[in-house]
Design an enzyme around this catalytic site. Structure first.
Site, PDB file in Angstrom:
ATOM      1  N   GLN A 203       0.794  -1.214   0.000  1.00 60.76           N
ATOM      2  CA  GLN A 203       0.000   0.000   0.000  1.00 60.76           C
ATOM      3  C   GLN A 203       0.835   1.276   0.000  1.00 60.76           C
ATOM      4  OE1 GLN A 203      -2.476  -1.822   3.311  1.00 60.76           O
ATOM      5  NE2 GLN A 203      -3.998  -0.494   2.364  1.00 60.76           N
TER       6      GLN A 203
ATOM      7  N   ARG B 128       4.686   0.875  12.430  1.00 65.20           N
ATOM      8  CA  ARG B 128       4.329  -0.489  12.038  1.00 65.20           C
ATOM      9  C   ARG B 128       4.312  -0.562  10.508  1.00 65.20           C
ATOM     10  NH1 ARG B 128      -1.110  -2.950  11.060  1.00 65.20           N
ATOM     11  NH2 ARG B 128      -0.778  -5.214  11.052  1.00 65.20           N
TER      12      ARG B 128
ATOM     13  N   HIS C 205       1.172  -9.186   4.891  1.00 58.16           N
ATOM     14  CA  HIS C 205       0.025  -8.274   4.898  1.00 58.16           C
ATOM     15  C   HIS C 205      -0.722  -8.435   3.571  1.00 58.16           C
ATOM     16  CE1 HIS C 205      -1.567  -4.365   6.774  1.00 58.16           C
ATOM     17  NE2 HIS C 205      -2.302  -4.539   5.677  1.00 58.16           N
TER      18      HIS C 205
ATOM     19  N   ASN D 156      -1.115 -10.091   9.233  1.00 57.77           N
ATOM     20  CA  ASN D 156      -2.094  -9.033   9.427  1.00 57.77           C
ATOM     21  C   ASN D 156      -3.487  -9.567   9.116  1.00 57.77           C
ATOM     22  OD1 ASN D 156      -2.859  -6.024   9.605  1.00 57.77           O
ATOM     23  ND2 ASN D 156      -3.714  -6.638   7.638  1.00 57.77           N
ATOM     24  N   GLU D 157      -4.403  -9.354  10.059  1.00 55.05           N
ATOM     25  CA  GLU D 157      -5.805  -9.739   9.867  1.00 55.05           C
ATOM     26  C   GLU D 157      -5.939 -11.154   9.315  1.00 55.05           C
ATOM     27  OE1 GLU D 157      -7.940  -6.727   7.696  1.00 55.05           O
ATOM     28  OE2 GLU D 157      -7.712  -5.266   9.324  1.00 55.05           O
TER      29      GLU D 157
ATOM     30  N   ASN E 212      -6.922  -4.949  14.964  1.00 58.83           N
ATOM     31  CA  ASN E 212      -7.334  -3.849  14.093  1.00 58.83           C
ATOM     32  C   ASN E 212      -8.804  -3.578  14.360  1.00 58.83           C
ATOM     33  OD1 ASN E 212      -4.788  -4.112  13.049  1.00 58.83           O
ATOM     34  ND2 ASN E 212      -5.418  -4.809  11.034  1.00 58.83           N
TER      35      ASN E 212
ATOM     36  N   TYR F 157     -12.114  -0.693  14.220  1.00 65.18           N
ATOM     37  CA  TYR F 157     -12.626   0.549  13.656  1.00 65.18           C
ATOM     38  C   TYR F 157     -14.046   0.888  14.095  1.00 65.18           C
ATOM     39  CZ  TYR F 157      -8.656   0.440  10.426  1.00 65.18           C
ATOM     40  OH  TYR F 157      -7.384   0.424   9.890  1.00 65.18           O
TER      41      TYR F 157
ATOM     42  N   GLU G  91      -4.265  -1.161  14.302  1.00 65.59           N
ATOM     43  CA  GLU G  91      -4.918  -0.238  13.361  1.00 65.59           C
ATOM     44  C   GLU G  91      -6.147   0.339  14.019  1.00 65.59           C
ATOM     45  OE1 GLU G  91      -5.889  -1.658   9.462  1.00 65.59           O
ATOM     46  OE2 GLU G  91      -3.958  -2.648   9.176  1.00 65.59           O
TER      47      GLU G  91
ATOM     48  N   TRP H 180      -4.151   4.049  11.874  1.00 65.47           N
ATOM     49  CA  TRP H 180      -4.107   3.699  10.460  1.00 65.47           C
ATOM     50  C   TRP H 180      -4.739   4.856   9.703  1.00 65.47           C
ATOM     51  CZ3 TRP H 180      -1.722   0.007   7.733  1.00 65.47           C
ATOM     52  CH2 TRP H 180      -2.031  -0.081   6.370  1.00 65.47           C
TER      53      TRP H 180
ATOM     54  N   PHE I 124      -7.263   7.073   4.846  1.00 63.63           N
ATOM     55  CA  PHE I 124      -7.186   7.033   6.298  1.00 63.63           C
ATOM     56  C   PHE I 124      -6.010   7.829   6.849  1.00 63.63           C
ATOM     57  CE2 PHE I 124      -9.671   3.367   5.171  1.00 63.63           C
ATOM     58  CZ  PHE I 124     -10.501   3.089   6.255  1.00 63.63           C
TER      59      PHE I 124
END
Length: 511
Positions: free
Chosen positions: A55, A110, A154, A199-200, A342, A344, A401, A444, A458
């Site tokens: 990203q 991170r 990721h 990640n996730e 993570n 939100y 995040e 994030w 973000f």
């Protein structure tokens, strides 16, 4: 006028004055009652921000890097979004970005390592230019007093392994991931003390193999407009999560056996988690809410703490979820030093047990719930952290995040993000005071990175993707976070909501 892309951290009252000087447009001043500061957190608690390799780096085909499944997914005919070929051009601008981190006051950063940049063929020879790049990034961070927190995967498995044996659908990926992790521990572990394997992990399986919304874009049940040309939503997500858990345990076992004594680091895994609230006080909705927790978090974390999947997950998935052998269960159990989360949003949960009557079920049908947004999000983080403390034996937690999506219009006024960050950090502090074992918070994202969510960003810093130099500009949230990290905003202060700060005005200021 020459551009300087760093800035001196500002207090919010001074920021208000400068904004008035920069902009003659419409203003609204709102007062936020903040009763905490950086000093209210333990001295060893870390505050940072994050990005991921695909990203932010760009340089997708430079210096020996080969494609990952994210490269392939973003270029596929089934994907209508942008791609990360250039992204923020972080590969070439990392020194500039680390300077911005220092100016902001970040204590930690991170980021993830691109497996296909470091080991382009997925296994075998290490790419010297990829190795040098990550060494440079780590050294630059440490040289500016910023802790590197590294994620090994990721969403970006090397495409060559996907082509060879369908990636995480195969046990072969466990072996190759462990070898890749070994290279990272060996080459960077003298300076990196916080490792996250995946990640996730839950969303890799769900979004990548059930919904088809993330790499590698596999599914068989049409969800969210996904247009998958291969996959099986009924069993593939369970297979993928199973193999990723085994890969995590294998890498963690290697680290603890070969490196931990000398390097003194820690290793964990990351999951995506809402906080779930029953839609009503009915018994069915209360039970459904716990079921949602077990499927979203327990599916990944239970094996790593207790050695097996939650009972309700095994019951509803039936023979579609693989079983761990006794030996696998033994080395899974206790294989995390920390859990990355993570988070939100908070969502309401309503029972939908009727979905269990469907023969061709996916994870969402096995979960047997309906989800709806609507509740204020801030309190949910405190409740989530206290739930994790209670259920998972006081495991150390990092908020990896947390943030808010805003339209990528070019406006630097993100007052809503400031308000959200303030609310979440306050909620986290409440959990900490109630005994939650929280070790750090990462917003994030640091920059406006390439996102799957088209039109949303973000970042604390705006990135001008129409500019070939990808210039960075601090948003209001960057100033707020800097003031918080430097201990300058406690109790009441003013946040200026600007109708729009033009980039021309901002360029003049940071010149």
């Amino acid at each position: 006028m020459a551009q300087k892309l760093s800035y001196l951290p500002l207090s919010l009252p001074l920021l208000c004055f400068l904004v008035l000087m920069m902009n003659s447009g419409e203003l609204r001043v709102c007062s936020l009652d903040q009763k905490f500061s950086r000093d209210d957190f333990p001295s060893d608690f870390v505050f940072g921000s994050g990005t991921s390799a695909y990203q932010v780096e760009g340089a997708a085909f430079e210096d020996g890097k080969k494609p990952s499944i994210w490269d392939n997914f973003s270029h596929s005919g089934n994907w209508q979004g942008d791609n990360g070929d250039i992204a923020c051009d972080g590969y070439h601008k990392y020194k500039e970005d680390v300077q911005l981190m220092m100016d902001t006051g970040l204590e930690a950063y991170r980021f993830s390592i691109s497996w296909s940049r470091l080991i382009p063929n997925g296994r075998g020879l290490v790419n010297p230019k990829g190795l040098q790049y990550y060494n440079n990034v780590i050294d630059e961070l440490i040289g500016h007093g910023i802790q590197p927190h590294v994620t090994l995967s990721h969403f970006d498995l090397p495409q060559v392994l996907e082509d060879e044996y369908e990636g995480w659908l195969s046990r072969k990926a466990v072996r190759d991931f462990t070898a890749y992790a070994n290279v990272c521990f060996r080459e960077f572990g003298d300076r990196v003390f916080h490792w996250t394997t995946f990640n996730e992990a839950n969303m890799v399986a769900m979004a990548g193999y059930d919904m088809g919304m993330m790499p590698p874009g596999r599914c068989s049940i049409s969800l969210f407009g996904s247009n998958c040309d291969k996959g099986n939503s009924s069993y593939e997500p369970y297979t993928v999560a199973h193999n990723m858990l085994l890969a995590h345990a294998s890498a963690a076992r290697l680290y603890k056996k070969k490196y931990k004594a000398a390097q003194q680091g820690s290793i964990g895994i990351n999951v995506f988690s809402y906080w779930f609230v029953p839609y009503s006080n009915s018994v069915a909705d209360v039970i459904a809410t716990q079921r949602a927790n077990e499927f979203y978090v327990g599916w990944i974390v239970n094996p790593l703490v207790f050695g097996d999947y939650p009972g309700i997950v095994k019951k509803n998935a039936g023979t579609r979820i693989p079983a761990f052998t006794n030996a696998e269960s033994k080395y899974l159990k206790g294989s995390i030093d920390f859990l990355g989360v993570n988070h939100y949003a908070t969502t309401y949960i309503k029972d939908r047990s009727s979905s269990l009557d469907t023969d061709n079920r996916d994870i969402m049908a096995d979960m047997a719930i309906e989800m709806a947004y609507g509740r204020s999000p801030y309190k949910g983080l405190q409740e989530l952290l206290e739930y994790l403390k209670h259920v998972y034996k006081d495991t150390s937690i990092y908020i990896h995040e947390n943030g808010k999506a805003t339209p990528s219009t070019g406006s630097l006024n993100d007052t809503s993000r400031v308000e959200l960050m303030q609310g979440f950090i306050g909620s986290m502090l409440d959990a900490l005071r109630n005994g939650a074992n929280v070790k750090g918070y990462f917003s994030w994202s640091f920059l406006d990175v390439f996102e799957i969510m088209i039109g949303s960003k973000f970042g604390l810093y705006y990135v001008d993707f129409d500019d070939k130099d990808r210039r960075r500009y601090p948003k209001l949230s960057a100033y707020w976070y800097s003031s918080f990290l430097n201990g300058r905003n406690k109790n009441k202060y003013n946040v200026v909501e600007i109708k729009d700060i033009s980039l021309d005005s901002q360029q003049s200021y940071i010149s």
